[in-house]
Design a protein around this motif. Structure first.
Motif, PDB file in Angstrom:
ATOM      1  N   GLY A   1       0.806  -1.214   0.000  1.00  0.00           N
ATOM      2  CA  GLY A   1       0.000   0.000   0.000  1.00  0.00           C
ATOM      3  C   GLY A   1       0.833   1.255   0.000  1.00  0.00           C
ATOM      4  O   GLY A   1       1.127   1.837  -1.034  1.00  0.00           O
ATOM      5  N   ARG A   2       1.267   1.698   1.184  1.00  0.00           N
ATOM      6  CA  ARG A   2       1.914   3.000   1.308  1.00  0.00           C
ATOM      7  C   ARG A   2       3.202   3.118   0.514  1.00  0.00           C
ATOM      8  O   ARG A   2       3.463   4.159  -0.092  1.00  0.00           O
ATOM      9  CB  ARG A   2       2.170   3.300   2.786  1.00  0.00           C
ATOM     10  N   ALA A   3       4.036   2.091   0.510  1.00  0.00           N
ATOM     11  CA  ALA A   3       5.293   2.177  -0.229  1.00  0.00           C
ATOM     12  C   ALA A   3       5.037   2.355  -1.723  1.00  0.00           C
ATOM     13  O   ALA A   3       5.744   3.117  -2.401  1.00  0.00           O
ATOM     14  CB  ALA A   3       6.142   0.934   0.018  1.00  0.00           C
ATOM     15  N   ALA A   4       4.034   1.669  -2.238  1.00  0.00           N
ATOM     16  CA  ALA A   4       3.705   1.801  -3.658  1.00  0.00           C
ATOM     17  C   ALA A   4       3.147   3.181  -3.969  1.00  0.00           C
ATOM     18  O   ALA A   4       3.286   3.676  -5.090  1.00  0.00           O
ATOM     19  CB  ALA A   4       2.720   0.720  -4.075  1.00  0.00           C
TER      20      ALA A   4
ATOM     21  N   ARG B   1       6.429   5.754  -3.169  1.00  0.00           N
ATOM     22  CA  ARG B   1       7.590   5.483  -4.030  1.00  0.00           C
ATOM     23  C   ARG B   1       7.163   4.552  -5.172  1.00  0.00           C
ATOM     24  O   ARG B   1       7.647   3.431  -5.294  1.00  0.00           O
ATOM     25  CB  ARG B   1       8.716   4.855  -3.210  1.00  0.00           C
ATOM     26  N   PRO B   2       6.256   5.022  -6.012  1.00  0.00           N
ATOM     27  CA  PRO B   2       5.662   4.112  -7.004  1.00  0.00           C
ATOM     28  C   PRO B   2       6.658   3.523  -7.993  1.00  0.00           C
ATOM     29  O   PRO B   2       6.506   2.368  -8.393  1.00  0.00           O
ATOM     30  CB  PRO B   2       4.622   4.992  -7.705  1.00  0.00           C
ATOM     31  N   VAL B   3       7.670   4.278  -8.371  1.00  0.00           N
ATOM     32  CA  VAL B   3       8.624   3.742  -9.341  1.00  0.00           C
ATOM     33  C   VAL B   3       9.450   2.621  -8.715  1.00  0.00           C
ATOM     34  O   VAL B   3       9.703   1.589  -9.355  1.00  0.00           O
ATOM     35  CB  VAL B   3       9.539   4.861  -9.876  1.00  0.00           C
ATOM     36  N   ASP B   4       9.866   2.782  -7.466  1.00  0.00           N
ATOM     37  CA  ASP B   4      10.654   1.751  -6.790  1.00  0.00           C
ATOM     38  C   ASP B   4       9.891   0.434  -6.707  1.00  0.00           C
ATOM     39  O   ASP B   4      10.480  -0.644  -6.833  1.00  0.00           O
ATOM     40  CB  ASP B   4      11.012   2.196  -5.370  1.00  0.00           C
ATOM     41  N   ILE B   5       8.595   0.502  -6.481  1.00  0.00           N
ATOM     42  CA  ILE B   5       7.800  -0.715  -6.294  1.00  0.00           C
ATOM     43  C   ILE B   5       7.263  -1.252  -7.604  1.00  0.00           C
ATOM     44  O   ILE B   5       7.302  -2.461  -7.868  1.00  0.00           O
ATOM     45  CB  ILE B   5       6.629  -0.446  -5.319  1.00  0.00           C
ATOM     46  N   LEU B   6       6.763  -0.379  -8.464  1.00  0.00           N
ATOM     47  CA  LEU B   6       6.050  -0.830  -9.658  1.00  0.00           C
ATOM     48  C   LEU B   6       6.881  -0.763 -10.942  1.00  0.00           C
ATOM     49  O   LEU B   6       6.594  -1.492 -11.894  1.00  0.00           O
ATOM     50  CB  LEU B   6       4.776   0.005  -9.844  1.00  0.00           C
TER      51      LEU B   6
END
Length: 322
Positions: A217-220, A223-228
């Motif tokens: 949830g929150r990390a995405a 920091r959407p690029v890092d996760i996705l």
């Protein structure tokens, strides 16, 4: 993720990963069935695969809401039994339902009978004074008996008395080992872990350990690029190139144009884009430009383009400095 994962956020996240399953904000069944708030079901086809997350505790009403979601084209209906918000407690749904596994099973059975798409459950490992080692397996078994085969388990207790919703996301300790134990107890279930996951390395470790999925949830969001950005390659085995913040920002420009042409405001979209360059040179300027300018009258997509040019200049300067 209430007030976070709206349709603008999901459209952005889909620019970074074509394969990750996205979830709506929690939508209450009373809002849909009694309130007629069908606009809450709006989404763009590109957001698929997409799950509608429902909140409620009345089996018949949840079944009606599930039918509305299926008719709208969602890929999955998810019942939230994990949110500790005061708003959901007062409505007798969310994490408080961990105390009522029989009712949750009845709700899920009604939804399963009403739709032809998967019905899934997001839950906690327990609430308040419950003993999670006893409560969680009993809860899973009871709800699985109603026909649910997919669960996302937030690996924390929810303390409904004494902690705020924000504190409930951080203070109760994570118990990943208990979720792993459920994998052994229920080998035929599809089990995902949720809570505190910050990196794709952690995602890969959970999958290698035998879990079927990881919900972030929150990390995405922050920091959407890092996760996705690399998820399609690393998690789903796709051969497509990883996506960058620049890729996503440029892909959002036509969407923003259409949103503004329909009478929307720039800030409704760009508030979800603030983390696109988290950890990169120029990230602070990107956030400041969008935060200060997107809500001004007449704000246009040119603001995003200007912020993007600034990020790219700072990134180039940082490379030269090295």
């Amino acid at each position: 993720m209430m007030d976070w994962t709206d349709r603008h956020c999901r459209y952005l996240h889909r620019q970074l990963s074509q394969n990750a399953l996205l979830y709506t904000e929690m939508v209450t069944s009373p809002a849909l069935v009694r309130g007629g708030a069908l606009h809450l079901l709006d989404f763009a086809p590109v957001e698929q695969p997409l799950a509608l997350q429902l909140g409620g505790s009345d089996p018949a009403e949840l079944a009606a809401a599930a039918r509305l979601g299926a008719a709208a084209g969602y890929s999955e209906i998810n019942l939230n039994v994990g949110c500790p918000s005061d708003r959901v407690q007062s409505g007798t749904f969310g994490a408080v339902l961990m105390r009522s596994p029989r009712l949750v099973a009845e709700c899920c059975a009604a939804m399963i009978a009403a739709v032809d798409i998967p019905v899934t459950v997001k839950c906690r490992i327990g609430v308040d004074d419950q003993i999670p080692e006893e409560v969680l397996p009993e809860f899973l078994a009871r709800v699985a008996g109603a026909g649910v085969t997919r669960f996302a388990i937030h690996a924390r207790m929810a303390w409904l008395q004494g902690l705020s919703p924000k504190e409930n996301r951080d203070i109760p300790p994570l118990n990943y080992a208990l979720v792993q134990q459920m994998r052994g107890l229920f080998p035929h279930m599809h089990l995902s872990v949720n809570g505190g996951v910050e990196t794709l390395d952690e995602v890969e470790a959970f999958l290698d350990a035998g879990l079927d999925g990881v919900m972030i949830g929150r990390a995405a969001y922050h920091r959407p690029v890092d996760i996705l950005g690399a998820a399609d390659r690393r998690i789903f085995g796709a051969s497509t190139p990883d996506r960058t913040g620049e890729d996503a920002a440029r892909a959002m420009l036509p969407y923003i144009e259409a949103h503004l042409s329909a009478g929307g405001r720039l800030g409704q979209v760009t508030r979800h884009m603030l983390g696109l360059f988290a950890g990169r040179p120029g990230a602070r300027g990107w956030r400041r430009t969008l935060s200060e300018g997107a809500h001004l009258p007449g704000a246009e997509p040119e603001l995003v383009e200007a912020a993007l040019r600034s990020v790219m200049r700072e990134g180039a300067d940082a490379d030269l400095a090295l």
